[in-house]
Design an enzyme around this catalytic site. Structure first.
Site, short mmCIF file in Angstrom:
data_model
loop_
_atom_site.label_atom_id
_atom_site.label_comp_id
_atom_site.label_asym_id
_atom_site.label_seq_id
_atom_site.Cartn_x
_atom_site.Cartn_y
_atom_site.Cartn_z
N GLU A 113 0.84 -1.20 0.00
CA GLU A 113 0.00 0.00 0.00
C GLU A 113 0.88 1.25 0.00
OE1 GLU A 113 -3.34 -2.12 2.89
OE2 GLU A 113 -2.04 -0.53 3.67
N LYS A 115 2.15 4.68 1.41
CA LYS A 115 2.24 5.22 2.77
C LYS A 115 1.91 6.71 2.72
CE LYS A 115 5.24 5.33 6.83
NZ LYS A 115 5.07 6.77 7.12
N ASP A 117 1.19 10.53 3.66
CA ASP A 117 1.82 11.47 4.58
C ASP A 117 0.74 12.38 5.16
OD1 ASP A 117 3.74 12.76 6.03
OD2 ASP A 117 4.45 14.01 4.39
N TYR A 225 -7.53 2.11 5.66
CA TYR A 225 -6.64 1.03 5.24
C TYR A 225 -6.51 -0.15 6.21
CZ TYR A 225 -3.49 4.02 8.02
OH TYR A 225 -2.94 4.79 8.99
N LYS A 312 10.59 3.63 3.31
CA LYS A 312 10.44 5.08 3.13
C LYS A 312 11.37 5.56 2.02
CE LYS A 312 9.08 7.55 6.61
NZ LYS A 312 9.01 8.37 7.84
N CYS A 406 12.50 48.43 0.40
CA CYS A 406 11.54 47.72 -0.45
C CYS A 406 12.07 47.65 -1.88
CB CYS A 406 10.19 48.43 -0.41
SG CYS A 406 8.96 47.68 -1.53
N CYS A 409 9.52 49.98 -4.14
CA CYS A 409 9.30 51.42 -3.99
C CYS A 409 10.44 52.12 -3.24
CB CYS A 409 7.98 51.69 -3.27
SG CYS A 409 7.97 51.20 -1.53
N CYS A 424 6.93 46.29 4.05
CA CYS A 424 7.03 47.64 3.49
C CYS A 424 5.82 48.42 3.97
CB CYS A 424 7.05 47.58 1.96
SG CYS A 424 6.90 49.22 1.20
N CYS A 430 3.32 51.80 -2.84
CA CYS A 430 4.07 50.63 -3.32
C CYS A 430 3.22 49.86 -4.34
CB CYS A 430 4.42 49.74 -2.14
SG CYS A 430 5.51 48.37 -2.54
#
Length: 675
Positions: A113, A115, A117, A225, A312, A406, A409, A424, A430
């Site tokens: 099956e 696995k 996460d 499962y 894994k 920034c 700007c 900013c 901006c």
């Protein structure tokens, strides 16, 4: 309508709405507007109410949530949720196979099956109905999260089928699809909230939310499962999987029955490539001995079953060159660094950029110009830099420092205490903030203005047609200028103007959300609208009055105050009012159930086990009471729940306000005097 027609219509609506949910949550490609979906849902509710015999427990109408969980109850697992032994190499699997053969001989099968996460979950069913849902916890006991799990669209509330025992547990994994995760994370960033690192964390955080109505809005999914019962009718794990599927449970279609370890290794190699094409994350493969009798013979160690193991996959990693670091400015002013990389193939896609999150992460990595970096795409959807290969660092390479101005700007960036993000503050000058604010305003969850998209807003800004949100409602006066634009014909203009006009009917909470106040997401906007009734009350509300509102914390309250302190924002509200937008909620006529609370004032604070604060508020008003927004000498009763703020408690005690529980409130409503 005949019963036959009603059943057909209910079944058709259930199928259609489930498909729309899949398109929205899994594919992140909605095929219907929110309004149209809600209308169809209401139509289904009416039909089901009139024909309760045809109500399907898995109907979309049964998945909306609404229960408040104050504390999660601890439940002991009848069958412990043990962890699996795991490995990263094939030789360990071959050794595992040899141990199995030595113990039970050569006559056995494996079930392989994927696995998943996600978050492990145990579901208990009694007489075919979902009784409880419990997290893994420490393996012997976990948290009961039934109210939240009931909102997951793929978990059936009721099942039936051949050979189904009266009582059984079924185990599974709650997860979130990658497209939905990315979409929700974008919304969190738009609201000035911290993004989740991966779908697993998002799913885990969602399952432990207190309000199941909020959980219902999150796109969770679940694969089941493993089956447990004192009266197990099956001889093999594979047989049980096929049976529970026929009962209505969702199982993965990717599982495979394998005759030997070589078949297992083939399956593992196959999914090492195919896993990147899945809509969800997997981090490996699980193999289990198929026969229940052989599982029992093999038994358990102290921590895990001897008849199962997980393989894994290693996270995909590659080396490449960091070409430069650039910076993105969001609509809230948040500045996010991005690593621009020499293109490299990783996990089936060409990676050119990787997230750097913030200045802290850049400092941790200690990035220098043209560094050779290791990039990973494991549990993270967006590739990230794991570390720098210092052996390949160029001589005299300069360290990359987080910029202080920034990039759009030139304004000096600020960083609030206890925050990792730079901002900013030049929100009115901006360009990305101006454009982003208007794009947010027209978006589906805000004003949902049809006929105008994000690219159109950008183009209109560049042409000088738009600068403020309120300018959108003046486009009707600029038709000749619009006609001069490329790819914008008369029909497109008329459709856009029609969409803009229709948006004036949007309710107050959508307008408030559309303003783009930092930390004021769709849910917070709704809470503010319900509590304060209109925009003027919000503008003049004090800090104390704001935090007295349901689910409004100090950070949100300060953000709201800061927003309305700016004259430009007050001017914008005035313009939008003149344009005809809704800045107050439509008050419902309250038909008094009694006048037992007449002349009494109340404030509700904290979390309650049996009612939401809004429900308590409605009960108070329905019986003649009045709700106040803050603690003062005018307050008669403070309805106090758990987790009430210490400042409110101290002030109430100082003013000698009567503090009552929700139980005492119900007694007052019933006409009894408090003891």
């Amino acid at each position: 309508m005949s019963l036959f027609d009603a059943k057909d219509q209910i079944d058709a609506l259930v199928r259609e709405l489930k498909q729309h949910n899949y398109n929205y949550y899994v594919l992140a490609m909605p095929s219907i507007s929110d309004y149209d979906f809600d209308q169809k849902l209401k139509e289904l509710e009416v039909l089901e109410k009139a024909n309760p015999q045809f109500l399907n427990p898995d109907s979309p109408t049964q998945k909306v949530g609404g229960e408040i969980t104050k504390n999660f109850k601890t439940i002991v697992h009848k069958w412990p949720m043990m962890s699996l032994g795991n490995t990263y190499n094939e030789q360990d699997l071959i050794d595992f196979d040899q141990r199995i053969r030595k113990a039970i001989g050569d006559d056995f099968e494996y079930v392989c099956e994927l696995k998943f996460d996600g978050l492990s979950m145990s579901l208990t069913y009694q007489d075919g109905k979902l009784l409880r849902a419990v997290t893994r916890g420490d393996g012997t006991k976990g948290d009961e999260v039934t109210a939240n799990v009931k909102t997951i669209r793929t978990i059936p509330l009721q099942v039936s089928g051949k050979s189904m025992p009266d009582d059984f547990d079924i185990r599974g994994e709650v997860f979130m699809h990658k497209a939905a995760f990315e979409k929700l994370n974008e919304e969190r960033l738009e609201n000035g909230e911290v993004a989740y690192a991966n779908p697993r964390n998002f799913a885990s955080g969602t399952v432990k939310m207190q309000d199941s109505a909020e959980v219902a809005k999150r796109p969770l999914d679940c694969f089941l499962y493993f089956f447990y019962s004192d009266k197990n009718p099956f001889k093999t794990h594979w047989e049980s999987l096929q049976a529970v599927k026929s009962w209505g449970f969702k199982i993965s279609e990717e599982s495979r029955l394998c005759n030997n370890i070589q078949d297992v290794l083939t399956f593992i190699a196959e999914w090492d490539e195919k896993r990147f094409k899945l809509s969800y994350d997997i981090d490996g493969i699980v193999l289990k001995v198929n026969s229940y009798a052989q599982q029992q013979e093999l038994g358990f160690t102290a921590k895990s079953p001897r008849w199962a193991i997980s393989y894994k996959y290693k996270a995909q990693e590659v080396e490449t060159i960091l070409e430069k670091v650039t910076y993105q400015v969001g609509r809230t002013g948040a500045v996010t660094p991005v690593a621009n990389l020499k293109p490299v193939l990783l996990a089936g896609t060409t990676v050119k950029r990787a997230t750097l999150h913030n200045a802290n992460e850049m400092e941790r990595l200690d990035l220098h110009e043209n560094d050779t970096v290791l990039v990973e795409k494991g549990g993270e959807i967006i590739p990230k830099i794991i570390r720098v290969n210092l052996e390949k660092r160029l001589l005299n390479a300069e360290k990359i420092e987080f910029l202080n101005k920034c990039p759009e700007c030139g304004f000096i960036l600020i960083r609030q205490d206890n925050e990792a993000v730079h901002y900013c503050p030049n929100d009115e000058e901006c360009p990305p903030q101006i454009i982003g604010r208007m794009q947010h305003f027209i978006s589906r969850k805000a004003m949902n203005i049809e006929g105008i998209g994000a690219e159109t807003v950008d183009a209109f800004f560049q042409k000088g047609l738009l600068r403020h949100i309120s300018d959108i409602y003046q486009l009707k006066n600029k038709i000749e200028e619009l006609k001069e634009l490329d790819r914008f014909g008369e029909k497109s203009i008329l459709n856009m103007l029609d969409g803009i006009e229709k948006s004036k009917n949007m309710p107050f909470e959508r307008v408030l959300f559309g303003l783009g106040i930092r930390y004021v997401g769709a849910t917070v906007a709704k809470k503010l609208a319900q509590h304060f009734k209109n925009i003027d009350n919000i503008i003049k509300a004090s800090f104390e009055e704001l935090i007295a509102a349901d689910e409004i914390g100090e950070r949100i309250a300060q953000s709201v105050i800061d927003y309305f302190m700016q004259q430009v924002h007050e001017n914008e509200i005035m313009n939008l009012k003149q344009d005809g937008l809704n800045f107050k909620i439509e008050e419902k006529e309250i038909i008094l159930a009694s006048e037992n609370l007449s002349g009494k004032t109340f404030l509700i604070s904290g979390v309650f086990e049996n009612y939401s604060r809004d429900e308590l508020k409605e009960m108070i008003e329905a019986n003649g009471g009045k709700i106040l927004s803050s603690i003062s000498a005018k307050l008669n009763f403070l309805v106090a729940g758990d987790n009430m703020g210490p400042a409110k408690l101290e002030k109430a005690q100082k003013l000698k306000i009567d503090m009552i529980s929700d139980v005492v409130l119900l007694e007052l409503i019933a006409g009894k005097q408090p003891q």
